[in-house]
Design a protein around this motif. Structure first.
Motif: not given
Length: 929
Positions: A379-385
């Motif tokens: 998820w950290l490689t995808e989330t912007k928030t």
């Protein structure tokens, strides 16, 4: 050569141990990333296929009548598994069934390595809305032509696996390395896949676009925030004309847009309130389109006046709708740029520093924590928030997440490199320069009543779902203490010989062992934990004993009891206070030891801040214990809730103000220029007076308006009330529930399920559930809040998945559940939603009204119930195409002198008051038209 055997089975039930058998098998072989072979067959199970399996799979007894037995095709099946990895969606299920059949026929069990695509999907698609095969297929845009048939499911599973394999190959090396550390604790055999990818990256290093790394963690870079320059804007009238009128931007942007007079009317009222620096109460009926109606004037005002405006919602569901649907639409409609930011409380955002610290510690982690860590890495490689609401953690993952949220890190040093990459700090910075801030009532009220400020300063706000403002404000102005969270904090600190924070600090700072009495800390720690356990167990048993015969259950099934001296036997009350006093004295000694640690932190600002944070949180526990148990406060009411089927220390203690209006008036309405409050349910008897008094609004400074729904309720809804139900007030609850369940099933036959049943108590819901289970045919799927596992939204999705389903809900299901179209065709309201008279909150508020010479029924209970009834009523019709029946089992709606007040507060609909038999005949005729 890479070889994978993807399997799906259809069976007569869930357990081979219970005699369930395979009725269909589908196998898909993958070699070198290509599907090379498929196999499928019906299998004669030697037993009757249950009707619910036939409904699910469309496989009938005739289909398998001439099919081979498993023994007849076992050699062909076994030949697929001579080498390769076994793959299935919920692999344990298919593996166990196949092995059970093989063993039963004298064969050895399969010993292939296995991969579960449910687990792999949770890791690689952490932001997917669900992990059933159909949900995932839709999420990754795979066509699934024949769900719940073996070969079709196996084929889609194979395609899904190939997509996941491709995604795995795109992950950065840091993520692969961290996943390899977790792999031994996962249920799938992923070592080969991960190790191969690591070798590829070692030979051909690459940097993923938009990905950065720090301390071995890879994460997506958050874009730098840029400010907009103010544009020249025409007058507000021209602005609205260009959007709402014929040929305007709305019509051009939305081909199916239908003009709603109430929507523009609402926008104009809000614009006037902003200009006149007044507050506003706006009740907007279902279908008005209120989100767009308040966003347009709010954004116009923010940009033109160059001042930020806050929009607050009660539910995260509405926040997501605003950010994902409404704001993008507004950006297409208006001719000038603007900035929008979403800001939530610190507990919503992940702390990269805390996560990095916890990632290395895998010993003693249970499976849920390991899976949560793996999901977060991807998820950290995808989330912007960095907002954890973006993903669905396993249920046990949320307790782990509390350790790694921004709230857990306390005050962070602005010079720290972790500060620069903090998601929460980025969100705050974005909010600081935004024109419009989307937040929630909880954060809004936290800022109102506490010194710590999260929101930037503002003078104007829109509060959507405003009927929740009073209860949210009361909760944040009050206190809550429970055993689990208290001990969780203590365990985070730990002792000198553990593996938690204190032991790590002592290893890095040996001087503490010389200058701080660590032995004293360990002794206090053990004593306080023991005393807290004894305290909460004592409360638990006392409340249980006192409520043996008169149980007041909350909507989630907890037992409730007032925390006032008059309700306790004197010897028990004295003993309770003695225990609390002993605990607070021990905590005082703990805080003194923290002072010694602070004095010896020698300029290490990070360590100093961490010690200070833990000291403040420990002192906060002491403060809550003192205020809840040792100090009398006539302005507050206090109560206890226990989980009767939980641990013997599962105790929650609460306090709330008896009235919140004066605090809201002082801290919100008197200080802000313009607060707009909107909801579909703000009036009783077409009057806002109840809400004005509860919130502390001054009539002369408040604009008020009711905007009718555009729906044609007279043709879309029929309201049915039986006149022959047993009177529950005459102690006929069992007879009343039996009549209710009979009516539910009769109406379900007419509407083919698709029914929502609303209860006012969890106890009645539970009894009705088991009674319906006895009475109903297998054709209906029964889903019940608190009994069927899953969150409210998961229960709603499950309800929509099945064609013939009945959903039972209480409290939270009276609102916020949006089920448009044919999925919901009938609504049953079991009782008028009065709060139980012995509910602690109700009792405290009624006693306050009585002391002021007011009738608590007419000034609180009745208007509160009317608003709740309106919320329940609003669940049925969500669009102009919807139609359905509302069946109210409570004859007080017609027989009581106050029943007309309920009826006059809902849209004008045809009402039928007759025998149950006549009502059902009418419903059948009307529904079939």
């Amino acid at each position: 050569m890479e070889r994978y055997i993807v399997v799906d089975l259809e069976t007569t039930g869930h357990s081979p141990k219970a005699g369930d058998k395979i009725i269909e098998i589908g196998i898909v072989v993958i070699e070198e990333n290509e599907i090379t072979e498929t196999f499928s067959s019906f299998i004669q199970p030697g037993r009757v296929i249950p009707s619910f399996i036939t409904k699910l799979t469309n496989i009938t007894n005739d289909d398998v009548k001439q099919a081979p037995t498993f023994k007849e095709i076992e050699k062909e099946i076994k030949s697929f598994f001579h080498e390769g990895i076994f793959i299935a969606h919920n692999v344990k299920f298919d593996f166990e069934f196949l092995n059970a059949e093989l063993v039963m026929n004298g064969n050895e069990r399969l010993k292939n390595a296995a991969i579960d695509t449910v687990e792999l999907a949770r890791i690689l698609y952490p932001m997917a809305p669900g992990f059933k095969l159909g949900q995932l297929a839709e999420y990754v845009h795979l066509e699934h032509q024949n769900p719940h048939r073996a070969l079709s499911d196996a084929y889609v599973t194979a395609k899904l696996f190939l997509l996941m394999k491709k995604k795995l190959n795109q992950l950065p090396v840091e993520t692969i390395n961290n996943l390899l550390k977790l792999e031994p604790f996962l249920r799938s055999d992923l070592f080969g896949l991960l190790q191969k990818q690591k070798q590829v990256l070692r030979q051909n290093p690459r940097k993923s676009e938009g990905i950065t790394s720090f301390h071995g963690l890879a994460f997506r870079e958050v874009e730098e925030i840029k400010t907009n320059s103010t544009s020249n804007i025409s007058s507000y009238g021209d602005f609205l004309d260009n959007i709402y009128e014929q040929g305007g931007h709305l019509e051009k942007t939305l081909p199916k847009y239908e003009k709603r007079i109430g929507q523009r009317q609402m926008s104009e009222i809000i614009y006037d309130a902003f200009k006149e620096h007044k507050h506003a109460l706006i009740e907007a009926g279902t279908g008005t389109g209120k989100s767009l109606a308040y966003l347009l004037p709010a954004i116009y005002e923010a940009v033109v006046q160059e001042e930020r405006i806050v929009v607050s919602t009660f539910t995260t569901q509405l926040q997501a709708q605003l950010m994902e649907e409404d704001i993008p639409l507004v950006m297409k409609l208006i001719p000038f740029p603007f900035q929008v930011a979403l800001l939530k409380g610190k507990q919503h955002y992940i702390s990269l520093e805390k996560f990095e610290n916890e990632l290395e510690d895998v010993e003693g982690n249970h499976y849920g924590e390991i899976l949560t860590k793996a999901m977060i890495l991807v998820w950290l490689t995808e989330t912007k928030t960095g907002d954890i609401d973006e993903i669905q953690l396993p249920s046990s993952g949320y307790s782990f997440y509390r350790k790694i949220s921004t709230e857990a890190e306390g005050t962070i040093d602005p010079t720290s490199p972790w500060f620069r990459i903090s998601y929460y700090q980025k969100a705050k910075e974005k909010a600081r320069i935004a024109d419009l801030i989307i937040t929630n009532h909880a954060l809004l009220c936290t800022d109102l009543f506490h010194d710590t400020k999260h929101l930037p300063s503002y003078q104007k706000a829109v509060i959507d779902e405003a009927h929740h403002l009073e209860e949210t404000a009361s909760r944040h102005y009050g206190l809550q203490l429970d055993y689990m969270h208290t001990v969780f904090l203590l365990n985070q600190i730990g002792t000198s010989d553990g593996k938690k924070w204190l032991s790590k600090v002592l290893m890095e700072n040996p001087i503490f062992t010389q200058r701080v009495s660590i032995q004293k800390w360990d002794s206090l720690f053990i004593q306080v934990k023991s005393d807290l356990d004894e305290l909460f167990r004592y409360i638990y048993q006392y409340v249980l004993d006192k409520n043996k015969y008169n149980k007041t259950l909350s909507d989630i099934g907890r037992l409730q009891f007032e925390l006032v001296e008059e309700k306790w036997e004197s010897n028990h009350w004295d003993f309770l206070k003695e225990m609390v006093a002993r605990i607070t004295m021990s905590i005082t000694e703990m805080t003194f030891l923290f002072e010694q640690m602070l004095l010896n932190s020698y300029g290490d600002s990070h360590l100093h801040d961490k010690i200070k944070q833990y000291q403040e949180r420990i002192e906060n526990i002491k403060d809550k214990l003192t205020r809840l148990f040792l100090i009398e406060d006539s302005t507050q009411f206090k109560w206890i809730e226990i989980e009767t089927f939980g641990a013997k220390n599962a105790v929650y203690v609460f306090s709330e103000p008896k009235e919140i209006a004066s605090a809201l008036q002082e801290r919100l309405f008197n200080k802000k220029a313009s607060i707009i409050m909107t909801s579909a349910t703000l009036t009783t008897k077409n009057s806002f007076s109840f809400m004005e008094k509860r919130l502390g609004l001054k009539e002369e400074h408040t604009l008020k308006n009711q905007i009718a729904s555009p729906f044609d309720y007279r043709s879309q809804v029929q309201l049915l009330i039986p006149n022959d139900f047993p009177d529950i007030r005459q102690q006929n609850q069992d007879e009343f529930l039996y009549a209710t369940c009979e009516a539910i099933l009769s109406l379900a036959d007419i509407t083919r399920g698709r029914m929502l049943v609303l209860f006012t108590s969890y106890d009645m819901l539970r009894k009705s559930y088991y009674l319906l289970k006895e009475m109903m045919a297998e054709e209906y799927i029964l889903i019940a809040q608190g009994i069927t596992s899953g969150s409210r939204m998961r229960l709603k999705k499950k309800f929509q998945t099945f064609e013939k389903a009945i959903l039972l809900g209480t409290n939270s299901f009276w609102e916020g559940i949006d089920i448009p179209g044919e999925s919901l065709s009938s609504l049953v309201i079991v009782r008028l939603p009065f709060q139980p008279p012995n509910h602690p909150v109700y009792k405290a508020k009624t006693e306050l009204l009585e002391s002021n010479g007011k009738n608590p029924f007419f000034h609180f209970a009745l208007p509160h119930a009317i608003i709740r009834f309106k919320q329940g009523f609003g669940r049925l019709i969500r669009s102009k195409e919807d139609r359905g029946i509302i069946f109210v089992c409570d004859a007080r709606l017609r027989k009581s002198r106050y029943g007309s007040q309920f009826i006059n507060s809902i849209p004008n609909v045809p009402i039928h008051f007759d025998t149950t038999n006549h009502l059902m005949r009418f419903a059948k005729n009307w529904f079939q038209k």
